[in-house]
Design a protein around this motif. Structure first.
Motif, PDB file in Angstrom:
ATOM      1  N   ASP A 351       0.776  -1.291   0.088  1.00 14.19           N
ATOM      2  CA  ASP A 351      -0.067   0.004   0.036  1.00 14.19           C
ATOM      3  C   ASP A 351       1.057   1.195  -0.211  1.00 14.19           C
ATOM      4  O   ASP A 351       0.358   2.277   0.671  1.00 14.19           O
ATOM      5  N   LYS A 353       2.585   4.828  -0.780  1.00 11.53           N
ATOM      6  CA  LYS A 353       1.979   5.745  -1.509  1.00 11.53           C
ATOM      7  C   LYS A 353       3.323   6.721  -1.787  1.00 11.53           C
ATOM      8  O   LYS A 353       4.394   6.507  -1.308  1.00 11.53           O
ATOM      9  N   GLN A 424       6.613  11.395   7.271  1.00 12.43           N
ATOM     10  CA  GLN A 424       6.308  10.459   6.511  1.00 12.43           C
ATOM     11  C   GLN A 424       7.504   9.416   6.570  1.00 12.43           C
ATOM     12  O   GLN A 424       8.522   9.614   6.117  1.00 12.43           O
ATOM     13  N   ASP A 428       7.306   3.324   3.974  1.00 17.30           N
ATOM     14  CA  ASP A 428       5.898   3.372   3.854  1.00 17.30           C
ATOM     15  C   ASP A 428       5.690   4.004   2.245  1.00 17.30           C
ATOM     16  O   ASP A 428       4.429   4.045   2.145  1.00 17.30           O
ATOM     17  N   VAL A 429       6.665   4.750   1.688  1.00 20.67           N
ATOM     18  CA  VAL A 429       6.274   5.268   0.453  1.00 20.67           C
ATOM     19  C   VAL A 429       7.040   4.516  -0.686  1.00 20.67           C
ATOM     20  O   VAL A 429       7.919   3.840  -0.634  1.00 20.67           O
ATOM     21  N   THR A 430       6.960   4.956  -2.001  1.00 21.13           N
ATOM     22  CA  THR A 430       7.602   4.439  -2.799  1.00 21.13           C
ATOM     23  C   THR A 430       8.829   4.718  -3.154  1.00 21.13           C
ATOM     24  O   THR A 430       9.132   5.841  -2.742  1.00 21.13           O
ATOM     25  N   SER A 433       9.170   7.422  -5.643  1.00 20.75           N
ATOM     26  CA  SER A 433       8.901   8.921  -5.253  1.00 20.75           C
ATOM     27  C   SER A 433      10.131   9.431  -4.349  1.00 20.75           C
ATOM     28  O   SER A 433      10.271  10.546  -4.068  1.00 20.75           O
TER      29      SER A 433
END
Length: 621
Positions: A351, A353, A424, A428-430, A433
């Motif tokens: 998941d 983001k 963040q 948990d992020v791509t 990105s």
């Protein structure tokens, strides 16, 4: 017509992105299930091709019987015209038609597109591996395995469908037709079939094992050769031709030895199968002659049985070589699995983001990272870098400065703690990105073996010509780019830079890297000895550009030159994976700690007694 078949398989289908299975059958199915419709069609067509081939022998036998029974040629043609017409249709229309369909499916659909799809999916998977994956292997061996695995997987699959399936149908149909003529004709074929299966059972596993050994030795040889080519400058700077020859000779000799072991087995198998085939032909001919003499079968049945036995014998020799090819290819696939089927150690969460950076706050929260080893590197480190703050990381070699940057970029995943950017968690992020929001200039800049323009556009693919020229001017790279010309006569921005940028000097490569990051214009900037490859004059010339580059950005700089450190808002001193001091340059000098001692060493004003314990401490990234 060709185009329709060529579009049956999309060579650039993305795949599911999952780790390929580590077991050989599951590994094959991982890729073949994507084209199972085409493969099933090839099997279906092969079934009819085999039936047609066997039916031709049956037709010949029937014609011989009809010809011997006919009282005159006129009566023969009058009574059997329909049979001969149907035989002509089978030979002239159906057989070529099915063979054409088979060749279209194999040569136009499977051969180019399936190979390309496997290579494409494996490349897309492998290129997402962590940095350590590539650091622990030869680049040449990785590339060689991807290239060979796709071709070998496709080749072995087509051979299995074409040969094993085809000959199985062929042999079973022959058994039915032999039994139809006289059940005793099946005896030599059944005995031969049992012997053939026994020989394959003995030889095939050994061929598979030795093929794998030969493929592994070949990959090792390729890895060493490519490693030498990639580092050709080092080979020439240290003229140990004999040592390098022995290094490559060792792996080539191992490859030759493994191939010889495989071919010895092949020669033995060739002889035994040939001997077994001789027994089939002799047995079928002798039994057929005796049955004809006993009036149990007709002349046509005798001719049909003997001809088909010879055909099966010839095919079995072909099958032997096909099986060798199949298991040689399977060995290559197994070798490739060692690279391709490794799980990715750094993956995006399901998941995950995109990272959104609005301020540029970076926080390391009690992080742990040891490269999977016991202790060392980074332990319990916490550091907060405020939005727009410029922080310099300094410390002795091996203190963990570059490692800190690598975990920020998620080249490796943390073993403990977390890193936050604008609150963040980067886990948990791509990854794409995350890295798009961080501009990096490293000490050892390697460019892609492409044009200057292509290397610059890696910073921002949609940059205009005006943007490119402005970045190049700011990086003080415009003068030398205008003078560039490669071996094929391309000039300026279109000139190729060579592998890893070897056609440029270290300072020129560094200025291209700085221009690329200027184009990227990311809110967070990492400078890992960014000016170390530049002489003092050039560094002074582009320092204003670096200052403009750093304006309004959160900056992490690993450097030891005064020109870079003096511009930092805060210095963080690291040692053995921990922060031991923090403050401005003046504050740290006044504190007379590790930073002050390292500073005195750099400026040449150290006292041997003070620094005896720091004999290995150097201010490098």
């Amino acid at each position: 017509m060709f185009g329709w078949f060529e579009r049956l398989i999309d060579p650039f289908a993305p795949g599911d992105g999952k780790t390929p299975p580590a077991k050989i059958i599951s590994f094959y199915w991982h890729y073949l299930r994507q084209v199972r419709g085409v493969l099933l069609t090839v099997c279906f067509v092969g079934f009819f091709v085999a039936l047609i081939e066997v039916s031709l022998f049956d037709y010949v036998g029937r014609l011989v019987d009809l010809a011997t029974e006919s009282t005159s040629p006129t009566d023969f043609f009058r009574d059997n015209g329909r049979l001969m017409l149907w035989m002509a249709i089978v030979v002239v229309v159906l057989r070529p038609g099915f063979l054409l369909l088979h060749d279209m499916l194999v040569n136009q659909a499977l051969l180019p597109s399936l190979t390309a799809r496997i290579r494409w999916q494996q490349h897309r998977y492998v290129v997402k591996q962590s940095l350590s994956f590539f650091q622990n292997d030869y680049a040449g061996r990785i590339a060689n395995r991807i290239m060979q695995t796709g071709a070998s997987l496709r080749e072995s699959t087509v051979q299995i469908v074409d040969a094993i399936w085809y000959v199985s149908i062929y042999t079973l149909t022959a058994l039915v037709l032999f039994a139809k003529a006289d059940w005793r004709l099946t005896i030599p074929l059944i005995i031969w079939l049992a012997g053939y299966i026994g020989l394959m059972t003995y030889f095939v596993p050994r061929t598979k094992r030795r093929s794998l050994e030969a493929s592994q030795a070949k990959s090792k040889f390729m890895g060493r050769v490519v490693d030498g080519y990639t580092n050709i400058a080092t080979l020439k700077l240290f003229p140990h031709a004999g040592r390098e020859d022995n290094y490559v000779r060792e792996s080539l000799g191992e490859n030759v030895d493994k191939v010889r072991r495989m071919t010895r087995l092949t020669t033995t198998m060739d002889f035994t199968v040939t001997a077994l085939n001789g027994l089939l032909i002799a047995g079928m001919g002798g039994l057929g002659m005796w049955l004809w003499h006993q009036s149990a079968i007709t002349v046509g049945a005798f001719a049909f049985a003997t001809g088909l036995a010879i055909r099966i014998s010839n095919m079995s020799g072909w099958i032997m070589w096909v099986i060798n090819g199949i298991f040689e290819a399977i060995g290559t696939v197994q070798d490739g699995m060692e690279t391709v089927a490794q799980p990715q150690s750094v993956r995006d969460m399901p998941d995950a983001k995109p990272l959104v950076v609005t301020r540029g706050d970076v926080r390391f929260d009690d992080i742990e990272f040891h490269y999977g080893k016991e202790g060392g590197v980074i332990s319990g480190l916490s550091l907060e870098i405020r939005p727009g703050e410029k922080v310099g990381l300094v410390g002795p070699s091996g203190a963990g400065k570059t490692t800190l940057v690598n975990v920020l970029l998620r080249m490796y995943d943390l073993e403990g703690g977390r890193i936050l950017i604008d609150n963040q968690n980067i886990a948990d992020v791509t990854q794409d990105s995350l890295r798009s929001q961080i501009g990096v200039v490293t000490q050892d800049t390697a460019l892609l073996h492409r044009s200057i323009r292509d290397n610059l556009l890696y910073g921002r693919p949609d940059a205009t010509e005006t943007d490119i020229e402005a970045a190049v001017r700011d990086a003080r790279a415009d003068a030398f780019i205008a003078q560039l010309e490669d071996g094929e006569g391309r000039h300026g921005y279109e000139a190729q830079v060579g592998e890893r940028g070897v056609k440029l000097s270290g300072g020129q490569r560094q200025r291209i890297a700085i221009a690329r990051v200027l184009l990227k214009d990311a809110p967070i900037l990492v400078l890992d000895e960014a000016t170390s490859a530049l002489d003092s004059e050039v560094e002074a010339a582009i320092q204003d550009s670096l200052d403009r580059l750093m304006q309004g950005k959160t900056v992490i700089a690993i450097a030891h030159r005064l020109s870079t450190i003096a511009r930092m808002d805060r210095l963080v001193v690291m040692d053995k994976g921990r922060i031991v001091e923090t403050g401005s340059h003046a504050e740290l000098i006044a504190a007379d700690g590790l930073y002050a001692r390292l500073w005195r060493r750099q400026t040449g004003g150290f006292v041997a007694a003070d620094d005896a314990a720091l004999s290995d401490d150097v201010l490098v990234g």
